[in-house]
Design a protein around this motif. Structure first.
Motif, PDB file in Angstrom:
ATOM      1  N   ILE A 356       3.169   0.509   5.768  1.00 33.25           N
ATOM      2  CA  ILE A 356       1.977   0.016   4.905  1.00 33.25           C
ATOM      3  C   ILE A 356       2.622   0.201   3.551  1.00 33.25           C
ATOM      4  N   ASN A 358       2.343  -1.818  -0.708  1.00 27.50           N
ATOM      5  CA  ASN A 358       1.460  -2.679  -1.814  1.00 27.50           C
ATOM      6  C   ASN A 358       2.255  -3.426  -2.438  1.00 27.50           C
ATOM      7  N   ILE A 388      -1.327  -3.766   1.483  1.00 26.71           N
ATOM      8  CA  ILE A 388      -2.942  -3.273   1.161  1.00 26.71           C
ATOM      9  C   ILE A 388      -3.271  -3.484  -0.081  1.00 26.71           C
ATOM     10  N   ASP A 392      -7.373  -2.726   2.448  1.00 31.03           N
ATOM     11  CA  ASP A 392      -6.793  -1.362   2.983  1.00 31.03           C
ATOM     12  C   ASP A 392      -7.538  -0.840   3.937  1.00 31.03           C
ATOM     13  N   ALA A 395      -4.925   0.483   6.729  1.00 30.98           N
ATOM     14  CA  ALA A 395      -4.395   2.045   6.262  1.00 30.98           C
ATOM     15  C   ALA A 395      -5.635   2.984   6.597  1.00 30.98           C
TER      16      ALA A 395
END
Length: 432
Positions: A356, A358, A388, A392, A395
């Motif tokens: 996960i 960004n 994400i 998200d 997540a």
């Protein structure tokens, strides 16, 4: 057996047959499946339908009365962008309806009897059918608020008390009518009524000159020779025979009773949300409005709420459209992420490593080749890199609070989540 006994027996048998057919009909409701079921075909529900249909989701809108909702009762809408000359509520909603159908959205004119919203597949039940869906969007709108005055229930709708100036204005040509309320709807619809009625009496609970409407409508109303205002008053009772003839107002300061002879009375004192169906299922405030976040998500995953059923600051067509757009986009993301989560992330019980991250974090992006190399060296482990930045959802399903993070999944269970420094050695040590 005599003829009378035979007829009685025949009648009883037929009654049993009817009861059996009815019972079998109830027990054998047909089931239909959709990606998205939208409850309510107002501005918010139609917009959500447009977004879902355009995203190629199989979408159904269920509306129990009139597609377009309360907006269809508004004669003029002058503050909706893109219509400099204004539009009628009915005309605008017909355009929404046409656009939704263009994208393949289906419509059913019926009432929802019950819902089951828990789990991955939700159920929306009507009289004849159970509709199953991955996502449910609630846009069931509201109903007019009543005054609570005496005898009110005797004169509702076609007996003198109305909630729709557009619907009933022509029937009051040359007559005297009363409007109760001083918000935008009350004053704007009162002005519209002056095109037909000889006199429009307006009961306002505030001091002289004070209203709840916008200043433009206020100025127009006060300068209209057909409008007369009765300040500091509320409805005390409604009187008549089979039809309404008189509204008795009460002065909120002196408690003086003021009888006013009228031919009709229009109530514009707000609305109550149609959320009884969702009580004890979805979170709502004391007023019965559904509580959502800025993504229109309720407390149940895969269930969104839009429009006048939401607890929000402004309830107009423009804000309903915004709600519908957000929910429609969210529904598409939810459906696609559900498929990714089930097939790819959980990997049918086989080992799965999830990264996960960004995408706006440069250091997180630099680790992508590391996971690609790990995947090449471990053919028995499925590696997924989930960005994400825009959504998200994955997540959240993994209960991952921050990024970057590694989630190690085995036999359908999350074995470990790691938020520390990510190195090839750390990845290998986790995946054991």
């Amino acid at each position: 057996m005599n003829p009378r006994s035979w007829e009685k027996r025949k009648t009883a048998v037929e009654a049993q047959k009817r009861a059996f057919r009815k019972e079998r009909f109830i027990m054998t409701k047909k089931t239909e499946s959709y990606d998205v079921v939208i409850i309510g075909g107002g501005a918010a529900g139609l917009t959500a339908g447009i977004y879902c249909g355009r995203a190629k989701l199989k979408t159904l809108i269920i509306e129990k009365t009139l597609v377009g909702g309360l907006a269809t009762y508004t004669n003029e809408i002058e503050n909706y962008p893109g219509f400099p000359d204004g539009a009628t509520g009915l005309g605008l909603m017909e355009l929404f309806h046409k656009q939704a159908k263009k994208f393949g959205v289906e419509f059913k004119l019926t009432d929802v009897k019950s819902v089951s919203l828990a789990g991955d597949i939700k159920q929306v039940e009507t009289f004849r059918t159970i509709y199953q869906a991955k996502v449910v969007i609630i846009g069931s709108g509201g109903k007019p608020r009543l005054t609570g005055a005496k005898n009110e229930e005797l004169y509702l709708y076609d007996k003198g008390i109305s909630f729709c100036a557009t619907c009933d204005a022509a029937a009051n040509t040359g007559k005297t009518v009363m409007v109760i309320g001083s918000g935008d709807a009350a004053i704007e619809e009162g002005i519209f009524l002056t095109k037909f009625a000889d006199k429009v009496m307006v009961s306002v609970m505030h001091e002289n000159g004070k209203m709840d409407c916008n200043e433009i409508a206020k100025a127009q109303a006060l300068s209209n020779p057909k409008m007369e205002f009765i300040w500091n008053t509320v409805a005390d009772s409604f009187e008549g025979d089979e039809r309404l003839h008189r509204v008795v107002l009460k002065n909120v300061k002196t408690e003086e009773k003021i009888p006013v002879q009228v031919d009709s009375c229009f109530l514009f004192i707000g609305y109550l949300p149609n959320t009884e169906l969702f009580r004890d299922i979805l979170d709502m405030n004391r007023g019965g409005y559904l509580i959502t976040n800025e993504r229109m998500e309720t407390n149940i995953p895969g269930v969104f709420a839009v429009g006048d059923v939401r607890d929000k600051y402004l309830k107009q067509v423009a804000t309903a459209v915004g709600d519908g757009a957000v929910a429609g986009y969210g529904a598409e993301k939810y459906v696609s992420e559900s498929e990714i989560f089930d097939k790819q992330i959980m990997n049918e019980g086989n080992p799965s490593l999830v990264y996960i991250y960004n995408a706006i974090d440069p250091q997180a992006r630099e680790l992508l080749p590391v996971f690609k190399e790990f995947e090449q060296d471990h053919c028995d482990i499925r590696v997924s890199c989930i960005d994400i930045y825009k959504s998200d959802g994955i997540a959240k399903r993994l209960d991952v609070e921050n990024a970057p993070c590694i989630a190690w999944i085995k036999k359908g269970q999350i074995m470990e989540k790691y938020y520390g420094e990510i190195t090839p050695e750390r990845i290998n040590s986790i995946c054991k």
